[in-house]
Design a protein around this motif. Structure first.
Motif, PDB file in Angstrom:
ATOM      1  N   LYS A 182       0.855  -1.179   0.000  1.00 33.96           N
ATOM      2  CA  LYS A 182       0.000   0.000   0.000  1.00 33.96           C
ATOM      3  C   LYS A 182       0.897   1.237   0.000  1.00 33.96           C
ATOM      4  O   LYS A 182       1.969   1.242   0.607  1.00 33.96           O
ATOM      5  N   LYS A 198       0.751   5.532   0.405  1.00 31.03           N
ATOM      6  CA  LYS A 198       0.025   6.780   0.682  1.00 31.03           C
ATOM      7  C   LYS A 198       0.724   7.929  -0.036  1.00 31.03           C
ATOM      8  O   LYS A 198       1.934   8.135   0.123  1.00 31.03           O
ATOM      9  N   VAL A 228      -4.612   6.801  -0.513  1.00 34.00           N
ATOM     10  CA  VAL A 228      -3.920   5.533  -0.285  1.00 34.00           C
ATOM     11  C   VAL A 228      -4.205   4.606  -1.464  1.00 34.00           C
ATOM     12  O   VAL A 228      -5.366   4.407  -1.841  1.00 34.00           O
TER      13      VAL A 228
END
Length: 292
Positions: free
Chosen positions: A243, A245, A255
């Motif tokens: 992931k 951001k 995100v």
């Protein structure tokens, strides 16, 4: 876009991308491509194609023709065997970037190696000029050279300081040298190994311009690689995947999960921060571009 609204984020989530499964090829399309069409996603600035492909072992794209596009392949897994009408024959591996300025026309083929399947990002950019002489470049960027660093790989040819210096840029065996592109595009790649690792980017100005008053618009696009594997559309997303951001200096944030992209409208001189927030290394590519 006013000074007060310095950033605009336009998510391009993986689930909304075009998808095709040809058996030997699983492919996701960020922009309209082949039989997939989205009126809202035909291009972004000079970017025309970002395809995320998984190619079965010893299978691939037979010889086909291109013209008037800048085409590059970013290998994320396995090996790709490249052959073209300019006489180039290479085996490309993870960490390699293969770049062709198609110009007036070239033919090429790309196959996965005979040991395993391969995964790539295939990217097309519209050049600023037509009728260019076809050229070919390859570069290798080791894992460590992109880890924790926003590594510039391709940049506008205007940054090379004239025709003679441009001619001196190595075509092959250039290791980590920059690749010149006839467009207002900088292309970067990064690997963030651990959650909390981050890098920053300041949007540049158009090559050759000396002023930077913050008034000129820039475009950005970030794509988070499907590092857990280019799965079929019907397969669930992996637990604990990468992931990323993305945060603008005005607090705007998004995100991204694996396969997601983010289109960005910004101003020259403005800053972005990219931070890994998942359970897996985050590998992503980023474009800083003019509007054309």
């Amino acid at each position: 876009m006013s000074k007060a609204a310095a950033f605009k984020f336009l998510p391009r989530l993986s689930a909304s991308r075009g998808y095709a499964d040809h058996g030997w090829l699983r492919t996701y399309h960020t922009f309209s491509f082949a039989s997939y069409y989205s009126s809202a996603d035909t291009s972004f600035g000079p970017l025309r194609v970002i395809n995320e492909d998984n190619i079965a072992r010893a299978k691939g794209f037979d010889t086909h023709h291109h013209r008037e596009y800048e085409i590059f392949t970013y290998i994320t897994r396995g090996e790709i065997v490249h052959r073209d009408s300019m006489g180039n024959v290479e085996v490309l591996k993870r960490g390699d970037v293969q770049y062709t300025s198609a110009g007036t026309g070239i033919s090429h083929s790309e196959y996965a190696g005979d040991k395993s399947d391969a995964s790539i990002l295939q990217i097309w950019v519209r050049p600023d000029e037509s009728g260019l002489t076809p050229t070919y470049y390859t570069r290798h960027h080791p894992e460590e050279s992109k880890t924790g660093v926003l590594k510039k790989i391709i940049t506008s040819r205007d940054n090379f300081g004239g025709a003679e210096k441009l001619k001196a840029v190595p075509r092959q065996d250039g290791k980590e040298e920059l690749i010149p592109i006839p467009a207002d595009v900088d292309f970067y790649a990064t690997i963030l190994k651990d959650s909390g690792d981050s890098v920053q980017h300041v949007f540049g100005k158009k090559a050759g311009e000396t002023s930077r008053d913050g008034s000129r618009k820039r475009l950005g696009l970030v794509h988070l690689v499907m590092s857990s594997g280019i799965r079929k559309r019907s397969e669930p997303a992996p637990a604990g995947g990468a992931k990323l951001k993305v945060t603008a200096e005005d607090g705007t944030e998004q995100v991204l999960e694996e396969g997601d992209g983010l289109k960005i409208e910004a101003r020259e001189g403005s800053q972005l921060t990219f931070e890994s927030v998942g359970d897996r290394s985050a590998e992503f590519v980023f474009f800083d571009m003019g509007e054309r």
